[in-house]
Design an enzyme around this catalytic site. Structure first.
Site, PDB file in Angstrom:
ATOM      1  N   LYS A 122       0.850  -1.120   0.201  1.00  0.00           N
ATOM      2  CA  LYS A 122      -0.064  -0.015  -0.131  1.00  0.00           C
ATOM      3  C   LYS A 122       0.695   1.106  -0.184  1.00  0.00           C
ATOM      4  CE  LYS A 122      -4.325  -1.694   1.720  1.00  0.00           C
ATOM      5  NZ  LYS A 122      -5.322  -1.809   2.932  1.00  0.00           N
ATOM      6  N   ARG A 171      -3.399 -10.226   5.257  1.00  0.00           N
ATOM      7  CA  ARG A 171      -3.929 -10.382   3.579  1.00  0.00           C
ATOM      8  C   ARG A 171      -2.887  -9.574   2.793  1.00  0.00           C
ATOM      9  NH1 ARG A 171      -6.350  -6.678   0.469  1.00  0.00           N
ATOM     10  NH2 ARG A 171      -8.162  -7.633  -1.037  1.00  0.00           N
TER      11      ARG A 171
END
Length: 281
Positions: free
Chosen positions: A225, A259
């Site tokens: 991210k 995740r």
């Protein structure tokens, strides 16, 4: 803490952290390496996740990156059904989660298309695409919560709140709503990158272990991210090392599920941290 979740009658033990592999059936997910659209690509990715040490396959058909194009419910449903059929064929025994904020599609994925877990990035309906509000809630309980309560499947509740204090207040209220509706297995996701700026993301990360007082498993999804490359430089393609560092920190702070895009590296982090905790090294 030791947790188990019920996957359609099978218990998944979270006392050892699990790795959830991302399978995006979208043309525009923020990390281009995660985009899988053909039957062969989807099959290969599903098998790769399990072979590299993942135990959950997370299927998403709607990019939630900032600036992503809107996807109609019909198109999202078409993509999900197509992908879930392939995943179930290739990995019939794997746990499969579906990444959607639409209650109608979540129900179809569970009841008709073979998914086991609902992974909701909207905190029950607060946001769909990142930072874009959905319609205001008209009822006491969000519709997604009603679906989860009826289906009694594991539900990942992701926060879009900017501080840990607001997050914990929201989680406490929403978990009670879910319990009142019959929900059984609730997993908390701090929602890194959703409704938070760079500083807020790291402030929450620094205090993340405080979520353990809610006595529910925590999922962390920071894989590649922008909070990584905005700090270190580069982009999503150069953020594997930063991802592994943050995944390791998350495990040491009590995360039960990671995740990730890069399953092998996350599974190795789990093995190292677990060996340290057990005194095997």
């Amino acid at each position: 803490m030791e947790y188990t979740i019920n996957i359609k009658g099978r218990l998944m033990d979270l006392s050892t952290p699990q790795v959830m592999g991302i399978l995006n059936v979208t043309p525009d997910s923020f990390y281009s390496g995660s985009r899988k659209q053909t039957e062969m690509e989807i099959a290969q990715r599903a098998n790769q996740i399990i072979e590299e040490g993942g135990s959950i396959i997370d299927v998403g058909a709607f990019s939630t990156r900032p600036g992503a194009d809107e996807v109609s419910e019909e198109e999202e449903g078409r993509r999900l059904k197509f992908a879930l059929d392939i995943v179930r064929r290739e990995q019939p025994d794997a746990a499969v989660s579906v990444d959607t904020y639409r209650p109608t599609l979540a129900r179809k994925c569970i009841e008709e298309w073979g998914a086991d877990i609902i992974n909701d990035v909207s905190e029950g309906g607060i946001t769909g695409i990142a930072n874009v509000p959905l319609e205001q809630r008209q009822e006491e309980y969000p519709e997604m919560f009603r679906v989860v309560g009826e289906l009694k499947v594991p539900y990942i509740l992701m926060s879009v709140q900017p501080t840990l204090a607001k997050m914990m207040k929201g989680f406490a209220r929403e978990v009670q709503q879910l319990r009142d509706l019959g929900a059984k297995d609730i997993i908390l996701d701090p929602g890194f990158g959703f409704g938070k700026n760079l500083i807020q993301n790291y402030q929450i990360y620094d205090e993340m272990e405080k979520l353990n007082v809610l006595e529910l498993p925590v999922l962390v999804g920071i894989s590649r991210k922008s909070m990584i490359y905005k700090l270190l430089g580069g982009d999503a393609t150069t953020s594997l090392n930063g991802t592994t560092v943050l995944d390791t920190i998350a495990l040491m702070k009590g995360a039960s599920i990671l995740r990730v895009h890069d399953v092998k590296e996350a599974a190795e982090a789990v093995k190292i941290v677990e060996a340290m905790k057990e005194g095997r090294v």
